[in-house]
Write a protein that holds these residues in place. Structure first.
Motif, PDB file in Angstrom:
ATOM      1  N   VAL A   8      23.515  43.491 -31.208  1.00  0.00           N
ATOM      2  CA  VAL A   8      24.903  43.152 -31.514  1.00  0.00           C
ATOM      3  C   VAL A   8      24.922  42.563 -32.924  1.00  0.00           C
ATOM      4  O   VAL A   8      24.224  41.586 -33.193  1.00  0.00           O
ATOM      5  N   PRO A   9      25.677  43.146 -33.862  1.00  0.00           N
ATOM      6  CA  PRO A   9      25.677  42.655 -35.238  1.00  0.00           C
ATOM      7  C   PRO A   9      26.311  41.262 -35.365  1.00  0.00           C
ATOM      8  O   PRO A   9      27.201  40.913 -34.581  1.00  0.00           O
ATOM      9  N   PRO A  10      25.873  40.478 -36.343  1.00  0.00           N
ATOM     10  CA  PRO A  10      26.393  39.110 -36.511  1.00  0.00           C
ATOM     11  C   PRO A  10      27.905  39.071 -36.743  1.00  0.00           C
ATOM     12  O   PRO A  10      28.566  38.139 -36.294  1.00  0.00           O
ATOM     13  N   ASP A  11      28.427  40.085 -37.422  1.00  0.00           N
ATOM     14  CA  ASP A  11      29.881  40.170 -37.628  1.00  0.00           C
ATOM     15  C   ASP A  11      30.631  40.137 -36.301  1.00  0.00           C
ATOM     16  O   ASP A  11      31.780  39.748 -36.236  1.00  0.00           O
ATOM     17  N   GLN A  12      29.963  40.617 -35.233  1.00  0.00           N
ATOM     18  CA  GLN A  12      30.622  40.668 -33.928  1.00  0.00           C
ATOM     19  C   GLN A  12      30.395  39.410 -33.106  1.00  0.00           C
ATOM     20  O   GLN A  12      31.309  38.923 -32.460  1.00  0.00           O
ATOM     21  N   PHE A  13      29.170  38.880 -33.110  1.00  0.00           N
ATOM     22  CA  PHE A  13      28.948  37.758 -32.182  1.00  0.00           C
ATOM     23  C   PHE A  13      29.224  36.385 -32.791  1.00  0.00           C
ATOM     24  O   PHE A  13      29.515  35.450 -32.040  1.00  0.00           O
ATOM     25  N   ILE A  14      29.166  36.241 -34.107  1.00  0.00           N
ATOM     26  CA  ILE A  14      29.439  34.922 -34.685  1.00  0.00           C
ATOM     27  C   ILE A  14      30.889  34.477 -34.450  1.00  0.00           C
ATOM     28  O   ILE A  14      31.117  33.342 -34.024  1.00  0.00           O
ATOM     29  N   PRO A  15      31.882  35.365 -34.655  1.00  0.00           N
ATOM     30  CA  PRO A  15      33.253  34.944 -34.316  1.00  0.00           C
ATOM     31  C   PRO A  15      33.408  34.559 -32.839  1.00  0.00           C
ATOM     32  O   PRO A  15      34.134  33.613 -32.515  1.00  0.00           O
ATOM     33  N   VAL A  16      32.702  35.267 -31.956  1.00  0.00           N
ATOM     34  CA  VAL A  16      32.761  34.930 -30.526  1.00  0.00           C
ATOM     35  C   VAL A  16      32.102  33.571 -30.280  1.00  0.00           C
ATOM     36  O   VAL A  16      32.636  32.726 -29.545  1.00  0.00           O
ATOM     37  N   ALA A  17      30.970  33.357 -30.917  1.00  0.00           N
ATOM     38  CA  ALA A  17      30.269  32.073 -30.784  1.00  0.00           C
ATOM     39  C   ALA A  17      31.174  30.933 -31.233  1.00  0.00           C
ATOM     40  O   ALA A  17      31.216  29.866 -30.604  1.00  0.00           O
ATOM     41  N   GLU A  18      31.911  31.169 -32.317  1.00  0.00           N
ATOM     42  CA  GLU A  18      32.786  30.120 -32.848  1.00  0.00           C
ATOM     43  C   GLU A  18      33.940  29.835 -31.899  1.00  0.00           C
ATOM     44  O   GLU A  18      34.270  28.685 -31.632  1.00  0.00           O
TER      45      GLU A  18
END
Ligand code: C2E
Ligand code: CA
Ligand code: CA
Ligand code: CA
Length: 279
Positions: A71-81
């Protein structure tokens, strides 16, 4: 007929929104186990100076999920936030990066700059600065070789909080880089007020720089702004010899991109250094 068409559009729209939502939920759920299951790791992309030497690296996070795949960071970082997981993941990123780069510096017997991306949310967390200093102390890495990459979108937040914090960070010897410059909420006046060491020109400007005269002018102007404000300018997403040559004639100080190297695992980074250090 028209109303049927509109209805169909609405259905398609709803369908894709629902898909997006389900994906978000799934990522959020799987992400909770990612650190414990050892699914998160770091890769490092070299940054090259004008003379061809390796100036440093940018740390980039990767997630290989057991169920979702990569899963690319562009996808999971917003979810993590959005789901309150970024404090924990942010600490993982900082501490793992410092630990690994300390190991690389030991193996090579040299030091180099390490850049870490800090999202707006992460920067605004009350614990952020203390976390950063704790991780630095634990790693025994010299603060003088750490850079944090922030984005212009930070300026939407409370300026009276951000400006003193940036000064405090810089006073510790940590450098500050303005990432994705030119793509976000931009205020040249703000740029002047902030203690910024490096401007990073976003890849989107570099992509068309060879054929598009407008992109060329934008890049030349960004470099001029950086120079006037005593900042170093780095171009990201450099993929070709032609792009690099043009950027050099424009006076760009540093480069990063596939032309030099893709992001590398720690051991591959050591090998890259050994091959390129004395070039
Ligand atoms: P960014 O900070 O603008 O990072 C640059 C992105 O461009 C990286 O994608 C990098 O792998 C890619 N890239 C570098 N050179 C080239 C090139 O020559 N060609 C092409 N096509 N791509 C290139 P990546 O690793 O997928 O990261 C995407 C974004 O996710 C980053 O954009 C950053 O905003 C965010 N991100 C990545 N790692 C972290 C992290 O550890 N923490 C935070 N907060 N954000 C991160
Ligand atoms: Ca970055
Ligand atoms: Ca970028
Ligand atoms: Ca970015």
């Amino acid at each position: 007929y028209e109303s049927k068409k509109i209805q169909n559009h609405a259905l398609i729209f709803q369908g894709s929104m629902q898909e997006e939502y389900l994906k978000h939920v799934k990522i959020e759920h799987e992400l909770r186990k990612a650190i414990a299951h050892n699914e998160l790791f770091m890769v490092y992309q070299p940054q090259i100076d004008n003379a061809g030497y390796i100036h440093g690296v940018e740390a980039l996070v990767r997630w290989k999920s057991g169920t979702l795949g990569i899963v690319p960071p562009d996808q999971f970082i917003p979810v993590a936030e959005a789901s309150g997981q970024m404090v924990k993941i942010g600490y993982f990123i900082i501490s793992r990066t410092l630990k690994e780069m300390k190991e690389v510096q030991r193996a090579l017997g040299t030091t180099f700059q390490t850049s870490i991306n800090i999202s707006v949310r992460q920067f605004m967390e009350a614990e952020f600065f203390a976390q950063l200093l704790n991780a630095l102390r634990d790693s025994e890495m010299n603060q003088l070789s750490l850079t944090i990459e922030i984005t212009e979108n930070l300026f939407i937040e409370d300026i009276d909080y951000i400006v003193p914090l940036l000064h405090a960070i810089q006073k510790c010897g940590i450098q500050i880089s303005m990432d994705d410059f030119g793509t976000g909420y931009s205020s040249l006046n703000m740029l002047r007020r902030l203690p910024i060491d490096e401007l990073k020109i976003d890849k989107s400007f570099i992509d068309t720089i060879v054929e598009d005269e407008t992109a060329q002018k934008m890049v030349q102007n960004i470099i001029a702004i950086g120079k006037n404000l005593n900042m170093t300018v780095l171009a990201e997403g450099v993929e070709t010899k032609e792009q690099r040559a043009l950027l050099t004639t424009f006076g760009c100080d540093r480069f990063q991109g596939y032309y030099f190297s893709k992001p590398l695992l720690k051991d591959d980074l050591i090998a890259f250094f050994q091959k390129n250090q004395n070039k």
